[in-house]
Design a protein around this motif. Structure first.
Motif, PDB file in Angstrom:
ATOM      1  N   ALA A  23       0.827  -1.202   0.000  1.00 25.99           N
ATOM      2  CA  ALA A  23       0.000   0.000   0.000  1.00 25.99           C
ATOM      3  C   ALA A  23       0.859   1.248   0.000  1.00 25.99           C
ATOM      4  N   PRO A  24       0.657   2.147  -0.971  1.00 30.35           N
ATOM      5  CA  PRO A  24       1.424   3.388  -0.986  1.00 30.35           C
ATOM      6  C   PRO A  24       0.934   4.340   0.107  1.00 30.35           C
ATOM      7  N   ARG A  26       2.088   6.981   3.695  1.00 28.86           N
ATOM      8  CA  ARG A  26       2.919   7.067   4.896  1.00 28.86           C
ATOM      9  C   ARG A  26       2.642   5.866   5.794  1.00 28.86           C
ATOM     10  N   HIS A  48       9.503   5.423  10.176  1.00 31.22           N
ATOM     11  CA  HIS A  48       8.531   5.976   9.215  1.00 31.22           C
ATOM     12  C   HIS A  48       9.031   5.731   7.808  1.00 31.22           C
ATOM     13  N   ALA A  49       8.110   5.609   6.868  1.00 33.01           N
ATOM     14  CA  ALA A  49       8.487   5.602   5.450  1.00 33.01           C
ATOM     15  C   ALA A  49       7.320   6.124   4.631  1.00 33.01           C
ATOM     16  N   GLN A  50       7.650   6.711   3.496  1.00 36.09           N
ATOM     17  CA  GLN A  50       6.645   7.145   2.532  1.00 36.09           C
ATOM     18  C   GLN A  50       6.753   6.150   1.378  1.00 36.09           C
ATOM     19  N   VAL A  51       5.830   5.182   1.344  1.00 33.83           N
ATOM     20  CA  VAL A  51       5.914   4.115   0.343  1.00 33.83           C
ATOM     21  C   VAL A  51       5.370   4.641  -0.983  1.00 33.83           C
ATOM     22  N   VAL A  52       6.166   4.484  -2.033  1.00 35.22           N
ATOM     23  CA  VAL A  52       5.782   4.998  -3.355  1.00 35.22           C
ATOM     24  C   VAL A  52       5.876   3.861  -4.373  1.00 35.22           C
TER      25      VAL A  52
ATOM     26  N   TRP B  34      13.383   6.959  13.280  1.00 38.60           N
ATOM     27  CA  TRP B  34      14.125   6.999  12.015  1.00 38.60           C
ATOM     28  C   TRP B  34      13.143   7.088  10.868  1.00 38.60           C
ATOM     29  N   ASP B  35      13.405   8.028   9.967  1.00 43.25           N
ATOM     30  CA  ASP B  35      12.537   8.229   8.810  1.00 43.25           C
ATOM     31  C   ASP B  35      13.285   7.778   7.562  1.00 43.25           C
ATOM     32  N   PHE B  36      12.781   6.757   6.879  1.00 43.14           N
ATOM     33  CA  PHE B  36      13.409   6.281   5.648  1.00 43.14           C
ATOM     34  C   PHE B  36      13.095   7.193   4.464  1.00 43.14           C
ATOM     35  N   GLY B  37      12.055   8.008   4.593  1.00 39.77           N
ATOM     36  CA  GLY B  37      11.666   8.854   3.467  1.00 39.77           C
ATOM     37  C   GLY B  37      10.965   8.021   2.395  1.00 39.77           C
ATOM     38  N   ARG B  38      11.186   8.387   1.149  1.00 37.30           N
ATOM     39  CA  ARG B  38      10.523   7.721   0.026  1.00 37.30           C
ATOM     40  C   ARG B  38      11.190   6.377  -0.231  1.00 37.30           C
ATOM     41  N   THR B  39      10.364   5.359  -0.392  1.00 44.22           N
ATOM     42  CA  THR B  39      10.909   4.028  -0.605  1.00 44.22           C
ATOM     43  C   THR B  39       9.938   3.220  -1.456  1.00 44.22           C
TER      44      THR B  39
END
Lengths: 166, 67
Positions: A23-24, A26, A48-52, B34-39
């Protein structure tokens, strides 16, 4: 985690793996660390990650490939791979490497990514990649008007034959 | 007399507090977030946190749980 007991002043590494899922958007994940004293104490760390999507058209810096795979057939040596960043934006970005597995890879890259230009990030595996395989990642930070992080998975497997190589 | 009693009570409380803090382990982290950002989707990402004992006794029984 390498140690479950720490003397006064001692420290240890805690390697945390984060699976981004399909799922894309946050995604936040947590890990709880506990230790014993007269009672049980707990502390929490957050990731955290912003999955794209793998082909991400929503960000003005194009990244390819989205994953670096160093996998080889058993007996072969893993080779250096390159990551390419292309600036499709009108602003310049300062690029820095903020996290990577120093124990297993050597990485070199430029500092600035000007509008319309490309940058090469060289990722060279060291000789000590474990035979059982490895999953790690590297994180770049792009600083323009805002700061944006990008994390790239690094994968390494050894296969007996070409048909088994993933 | 009242002042003397008050002083004794405060001293006793301070001493008790100090005793309770003596010889206690304390955990500290290199960072708690920790923030991986765009992935990309369907990826495994990793980050190393450093855990340190900043207390005055051995830190025992460290364990990690993820949901």
């Amino acid at each position: 985690m390498k140690k479950t007991e720490l003397a006064i002043g001692d420290s240890t590494e805690l390697l945390v793996s984060y699976h981004s899922g399909i799922a894309p958007g946050r995604v936040n994940k947590y890990a709880t660390i506990s230790y014993e004293d007269t009672t049980t104490h707990t502390q929490r760390i957050t990731l955290h990650a912003q999955v794209v999507p793998k082909v991400d058209t929503t960000f003005k810096v194009e990244l390819s490939p989205s994953t670096l795979d160093f996998s080889v057939i058993k007996g072969e040596k893993p080779k250096e791979k390159k990551l390419y960043l292309k600036n499709e934006d009108k602003e310049k970005y300062n690029v820095s490497l903020v996290d990577y597995p120093k124990e297993y890879f050597k990485i070199s890259l430029g500092k600035n990514l000007k509008p319309g230009k490309s940058m090469k990030v060289k990722v060279k595996p060291k000789k000590n990649l474990p035979e059982e395989g490895l999953k790690r990642s590297l994180t770049l930070e792009l600083e323009g008007e805002e700061k944006t992080k990008i994390t790239v998975p690094l994968v390494y497997n050894t296969a007996a034959t070409t048909s088994q190589k993933k | 007399m009242k002042l003397k009693s008050l002083f004794l009570i405060v001293s006793f409380l301070f001493f008790s507090f100090s005793l309770s803090q003596a010889g206690a382990p304390k955990i500290d982290f290199s960072e708690r977030v920790w923030d991986f950002g765009r992935t990309p989707q369907k990826s495994t990402l990793t980050h190393i946190f450093w855990i340190k004992n900043v207390g005055s006794d051995t830190l025992k029984g460290i364990s990690v749980k993820t949901p």
